[in-house]
Design a protein around this motif. Structure first.
Motif, short mmCIF file in Angstrom:
data_model
loop_
_atom_site.label_atom_id
_atom_site.label_comp_id
_atom_site.label_asym_id
_atom_site.label_seq_id
_atom_site.Cartn_x
_atom_site.Cartn_y
_atom_site.Cartn_z
N GLY A 159 73.63 4.85 7.39
CA GLY A 159 74.82 5.07 6.58
C GLY A 159 76.05 5.14 7.44
N VAL A 160 77.21 5.03 6.82
CA VAL A 160 78.47 5.14 7.55
C VAL A 160 78.68 6.60 7.94
CG1 VAL A 160 79.45 3.16 6.31
CG2 VAL A 160 79.87 5.47 5.45
N PRO A 161 79.64 6.89 8.82
CA PRO A 161 79.83 8.28 9.26
C PRO A 161 80.15 9.25 8.12
CG PRO A 161 80.99 6.76 10.72
CD PRO A 161 80.50 5.95 9.55
N ASN A 162 79.66 10.46 8.27
CA ASN A 162 80.03 11.60 7.43
C ASN A 162 79.60 11.47 5.97
OD1 ASN A 162 81.16 14.20 7.71
ND2 ASN A 162 82.99 13.58 6.59
N VAL A 163 78.54 10.71 5.71
CA VAL A 163 78.01 10.68 4.34
C VAL A 163 76.91 11.72 4.16
CG1 VAL A 163 78.59 8.28 3.82
CG2 VAL A 163 76.43 8.81 4.98
N GLY A 164 76.55 12.42 5.24
CA GLY A 164 75.57 13.50 5.13
C GLY A 164 74.18 13.16 5.63
N LYS A 165 74.06 12.18 6.53
CA LYS A 165 72.75 11.79 7.04
C LYS A 165 72.08 12.94 7.80
CE LYS A 165 74.23 8.48 9.54
NZ LYS A 165 75.64 8.89 9.29
N SER A 166 72.81 13.56 8.69
CA SER A 166 72.22 14.62 9.51
C SER A 166 71.85 15.84 8.66
CB SER A 166 73.19 15.03 10.62
OG SER A 166 73.40 13.94 11.52
N ALA A 167 72.68 16.17 7.68
CA ALA A 167 72.35 17.27 6.78
C ALA A 167 71.07 16.96 6.01
CB ALA A 167 73.50 17.52 5.81
N LEU A 168 70.90 15.70 5.63
CA LEU A 168 69.69 15.28 4.93
C LEU A 168 68.47 15.40 5.84
CD1 LEU A 168 68.16 14.00 2.58
CD2 LEU A 168 68.87 11.75 3.42
N ILE A 169 68.61 14.95 7.09
CA ILE A 169 67.52 15.04 8.06
C ILE A 169 67.09 16.50 8.23
CG2 ILE A 169 66.97 14.84 10.51
CD1 ILE A 169 66.74 12.21 9.22
N ASN A 170 68.05 17.39 8.38
CA ASN A 170 67.73 18.81 8.55
C ASN A 170 67.00 19.38 7.35
OD1 ASN A 170 68.80 18.96 11.12
ND2 ASN A 170 70.82 19.62 10.43
#
Length: 377
Positions: free
Chosen positions: A141-152
């Motif tokens: 995804g593009v930056p700041n769409v919440g990928k890392s929050a989803l991974i966590n």
């Protein structure tokens, strides 16, 4: 929408969203290397979770990756659904279904929401699970769409589901786009072994449509300092005015939170930045009333300027003039000191106004229009 197009061309048209820079260089060097790495790893991915921003379901897609993603098992996760207009979201889900594309609105910070996404992913992998010992799921995804929050969130769910022996690494989550700058793998299941690859957010090297670029900036996919907070706030005001949004704020419920008061004349020290997720200093009830009143003042200021202006906002010159007046009204509503210079005041107004929007205090919005397409027979 002709007034908006004219305003973009006249008032904000000096921007160039391309790798060469121009007025704006929004394609940092690490993105080129990351894009190459993502393309390479996509070849071996069994399924791709493409995370997009629910407020801009089309504009937040990385157009350069779409040809590769089209040939993969894919789930489009429309994140930040809590910030998107629910009256329109179902139309977007139906649009993706018409395009024969799996789509699910999610809130990456909600365990139940992420569980529904994982159920869909497991269903999509059902055939492979029976015959493959190891599967790879890639999150893009593009930056700041919440990928890392989803991974966590996926990690937390996986830890409760499976007796994972090794300590699982958490993804880095930051308020600025581009925090994750390397590709890391995370094991989320034992039998079969399912790995999730988190990837850095990457933009396309060049975007010909300025409005698409501004939508990405508004959603936080580009650092504010790159585009300029005032430009982004001007765009937001232009869209709200064209849509007539301030006129809908006339009948909002203006009740306070019961039993909580504060001295409006007293200087309140609460920082609006604390409204953002993951901030340590959570607002108390008095702070919430202060923010509530601030929002009402902002909405009233925009409603009043629109109703008193009485000219055609479809005309780009009139729209530009109205926005200038609204900046003055917002300075008062947001309690920006009059002693500040005009440029300082407009910057402070822009920052506070954008924070209220991005934290959902001004209401839920979707800025992309649902395309008109004929159902596939």
């Amino acid at each position: 929408m002709e007034g908006l197009k004219g305003f973009l061309k006249k008032g904000l048209g000096e921007m160039a969203f391309n790798t060469g820079g121009g007025a704006i260089n929004w394609f940092p060097g690490h993105m080129a290397a990351a894009t190459r790495a993502i393309r390479h790893r996509l070849k071996v991915a069994d399924l791709v979770i493409e995370v997009r921003d629910s407020r801009i379901p089309l504009s937040s897609a990385n157009a350069d990756l779409q040809p590769l993603l089209a040939g993969k098992r894919r789930v489009v996760a429309l994140n930040k659904k809590d910030l998107a207009n629910p009256n329109i979201m179902h139309k977007w889900v139906r649009y993706f279904e018409t395009c024969k594309q799996d789509c699910i609105p999610i809130n990456a910070h909600s365990k139940s929401s992420v569980n529904k996404l994982l159920e869909l992913v497991e269903f999509k992998l059902k055939e492979l699970i029976c015959r493959e010992p190891t599967l790879l799921v890639m999150v893009v995804g593009v930056p700041n769409v919440g990928k890392s929050a989803l991974i966590n969130s996926i990690h937390q769910i996986a830890q409760s589901r499976f007796p994972v022996q090794e300590k699982m690494k958490r993804a880095t989550v930051g308020p600025l786009p581009g925090v994750t700058q390397d590709i890391a793998g995370f094991k989320i299941a034992q039998k079969p072994s399912i790995y999730v690859l988190d990837t850095p957010g990457v933009l396309v090297p060049s975007i010909s449509n300025i409005e698409t670029g501004l939508k990405l900036a508004l959603a936080g996919s580009v650092k504010d300092s790159v585009v300029g907070e005032e430009r982004i706030a001007q765009y937001l005001l232009a869209v709200l005015n064209i849509r007539g949004t301030p006129l809908h704020w006339r009948h909002l419920n203006n009740r306070r939170i019961d039993g909580i008061e504060y001295d409006a004349e007293e200087k309140h020290e609460y920082n609006l930045k604390n409204l953002k997720p993951k901030r340590k200093n959570l607002p108390n009830r008095s702070d919430l009333v202060y923010v509530q009143d601030l929002v009402m003042d902002v909405q009233h200021a925009l409603y009043s300027t629109v109703t008193e202006y009485g000219r055609n906002v479809e005309d780009e010159s009139d729209l530009e003039d109205l926005i200038d007046k609204q900046f003055g009204a917002l300075q008062k509503a947001l309690k920006i000191p009059h002693k500040a210079s005009e440029s300082e005041a407009r910057l402070m107004v822009s920052k506070k106004f954008l924070t209220l929007f991005r934290t959902g205090k001004l209401g839920p919005f979707i800025f992309d229009d649902v395309p008109d397409i004929k159902p596939v027979s």
